[in-house]
Design a protein around this motif. Structure first.
Motif, PDB file in Angstrom:
ATOM      1  N   SER A 234      31.314  22.369  68.927  1.00  0.00           N
ATOM      2  CA  SER A 234      30.348  22.625  69.997  1.00  0.00           C
ATOM      3  C   SER A 234      30.366  24.093  70.403  1.00  0.00           C
ATOM      4  O   SER A 234      29.305  24.695  70.655  1.00  0.00           O
ATOM      5  N   LEU A 235      31.567  24.680  70.468  1.00  0.00           N
ATOM      6  CA  LEU A 235      31.684  26.095  70.810  1.00  0.00           C
ATOM      7  C   LEU A 235      31.041  26.973  69.741  1.00  0.00           C
ATOM      8  O   LEU A 235      30.355  27.954  70.048  1.00  0.00           O
ATOM      9  N   VAL A 236      31.277  26.614  68.480  1.00  0.00           N
ATOM     10  CA  VAL A 236      30.683  27.378  67.373  1.00  0.00           C
ATOM     11  C   VAL A 236      29.162  27.330  67.464  1.00  0.00           C
ATOM     12  O   VAL A 236      28.475  28.351  67.317  1.00  0.00           O
ATOM     13  N   LEU A 247      23.120  26.962  62.789  1.00  0.00           N
ATOM     14  CA  LEU A 247      24.315  26.774  61.954  1.00  0.00           C
ATOM     15  C   LEU A 247      23.963  26.681  60.474  1.00  0.00           C
ATOM     16  O   LEU A 247      24.679  27.230  59.625  1.00  0.00           O
ATOM     17  N   LYS A 248      22.867  25.993  60.163  1.00  0.00           N
ATOM     18  CA  LYS A 248      22.499  25.813  58.746  1.00  0.00           C
ATOM     19  C   LYS A 248      22.093  27.125  58.078  1.00  0.00           C
ATOM     20  O   LYS A 248      22.072  27.221  56.837  1.00  0.00           O
ATOM     21  N   ASP A 249      21.791  28.134  58.902  1.00  0.00           N
ATOM     22  CA  ASP A 249      21.384  29.429  58.348  1.00  0.00           C
ATOM     23  C   ASP A 249      22.538  30.422  58.292  1.00  0.00           C
ATOM     24  O   ASP A 249      22.393  31.523  57.745  1.00  0.00           O
ATOM     25  N   LEU A 258      33.131  32.531  63.482  1.00  0.00           N
ATOM     26  CA  LEU A 258      32.883  31.807  64.714  1.00  0.00           C
ATOM     27  C   LEU A 258      33.945  30.739  64.951  1.00  0.00           C
ATOM     28  O   LEU A 258      34.380  30.507  66.089  1.00  0.00           O
ATOM     29  N   TRP A 259      34.373  30.100  63.869  1.00  0.00           N
ATOM     30  CA  TRP A 259      35.383  29.051  63.984  1.00  0.00           C
ATOM     31  C   TRP A 259      36.727  29.633  64.479  1.00  0.00           C
ATOM     32  O   TRP A 259      37.372  29.058  65.371  1.00  0.00           O
ATOM     33  N   ALA A 262      36.431  30.296  68.070  1.00  0.00           N
ATOM     34  CA  ALA A 262      36.481  29.058  68.860  1.00  0.00           C
ATOM     35  C   ALA A 262      37.904  28.564  69.025  1.00  0.00           C
ATOM     36  O   ALA A 262      38.281  28.023  70.071  1.00  0.00           O
ATOM     37  N   LYS A 263      38.725  28.756  67.984  1.00  0.00           N
ATOM     38  CA  LYS A 263      40.115  28.286  68.032  1.00  0.00           C
ATOM     39  C   LYS A 263      40.931  29.029  69.079  1.00  0.00           C
ATOM     40  O   LYS A 263      41.924  28.517  69.606  1.00  0.00           O
ATOM     41  N   LYS A 264      40.476  30.230  69.401  1.00  0.00           N
ATOM     42  CA  LYS A 264      41.211  31.043  70.390  1.00  0.00           C
ATOM     43  C   LYS A 264      40.751  30.771  71.821  1.00  0.00           C
ATOM     44  O   LYS A 264      41.377  31.221  72.778  1.00  0.00           O
ATOM     45  N   MET A 265      39.675  30.030  71.957  1.00  0.00           N
ATOM     46  CA  MET A 265      39.090  29.802  73.286  1.00  0.00           C
ATOM     47  C   MET A 265      39.730  28.567  73.957  1.00  0.00           C
ATOM     48  O   MET A 265      40.260  27.702  73.301  1.00  0.00           O
TER      49      MET A 265
END
Length: 265
Positions: A234-236, A247-249, A258-259, A262-265
């Motif tokens: 969801s964050l990504v 996302l598909k683009d 981005l992932w 997100a892992k750091k958030m």
């Protein structure tokens, strides 16, 4: 009304049994009459999981409703057998009452126990005798094949461990997990589809062993990881949208960036 039925401000189990009998009758519901054990099998599973979700969210109002839905499934299946004159809901109640009395000799008999561990040991011994599980293998075969694979594998491993078939330590279990990764890589290198599936299964089974030996529930661990993935996904998606990107683009590199963010958030 097509049938006689007394409406009440409050209903009980006898009313539920009557309602189900009416629904299955010629004057009842065409859908309910068409069902058999197999057609509503998945409904039973879904209702049970919804009750579990109510437990997980600690929602007593929802839990009351979902327990009712589970009870409905029990009554539904029992009514089908009553119509065939095999057994009825009363027989189901009689059976579980007798089982509880028999498996609690420390409550309904003279058996002495000092803790819950002894209670479980006695339960297992009585259960094995009831089901005539005379060999170690038969206790493993007794684990329901209808269980989700992750839960079933853990139960099988626990029963095997009780016979002494167990790793010396979690380090050995982890070593086996690593070896299964190597074997999967080899199967992939040979593009052997059948062997890939087998090795993937072995890898998952080995991971369950590690979780079990660490005292962790693999089902719960995977549940939490799935929730974590959803949150990060969801964050990504939010970050991508903030840059007017779908996302598909996105390229693989952009998604990876981005992932990691997100892992750091």
């Amino acid at each position: 009304m097509k049938t006689d039925f007394t409406f009440k401000p409050v209903y009980d189990i006898s009313d539920l049994l009557e309602i189900m009998s009416i629904l299955r009758s010629q004057n009842g519901c065409v859908w309910d009459r068409e069902q058999d054990h197999h057609s509503i099998r998945n409904n039973f599973i879904e209702e049970t999981y919804e009750a579990v979700e109510a437990i997980d969210t600690e929602d007593p109002v929802l839990l009351r409703e979902e327990l009712g839905d589970v009870l409905l499934q029990v009554v539904f299946h029992a009514q089908m057998e009553k119509e065939k004159q095999v057994f009825d809901f009363g027989d189901v109640c009689d059976g579980i009452c007798k089982k509880l009395i028999h498996r609690h000799p420390h409550v309904f008999g003279d058996t002495e126990v000092s803790d819950s561990g002894q209670v479980l040991d006695n339960w297992d011994k009585i259960k094995k005798k009831e089901k005539r599980q005379e060999t170690a293998a038969s206790t493993l075969e007794g684990v329901s094949k209808a269980l989700p694979a992750l839960i079933r594998s853990c139960k099988v491993q626990k029963r095997a461990a009780k016979t002494g078939f167990e790793y010396a330590g979690v380090e050995d279990a982890l070593s086996d997990l690593k070896s299964e990764v190597v074997e999967l890589e080899q199967a992939m290198a040979h593009h052997d589809s059948e062997n890939i599936e087998e090795e993937l299964g072995d890898l998952l089974f080995a991971a369950v062993n590690v979780a079990r030996m660490l005292g962790k529930d693999p089902e719960e661990a995977l549940y939490r990881s799935t929730d974590k993935f959803i949150r990060r996904f969801s964050l990504v998606e939010e970050m991508a949208e903030s840059h007017q990107m779908a996302l598909k683009d996105c390229t693989a590199q952009e998604l990876d960036r981005l992932w990691k963010k997100a892992k750091k958030m």
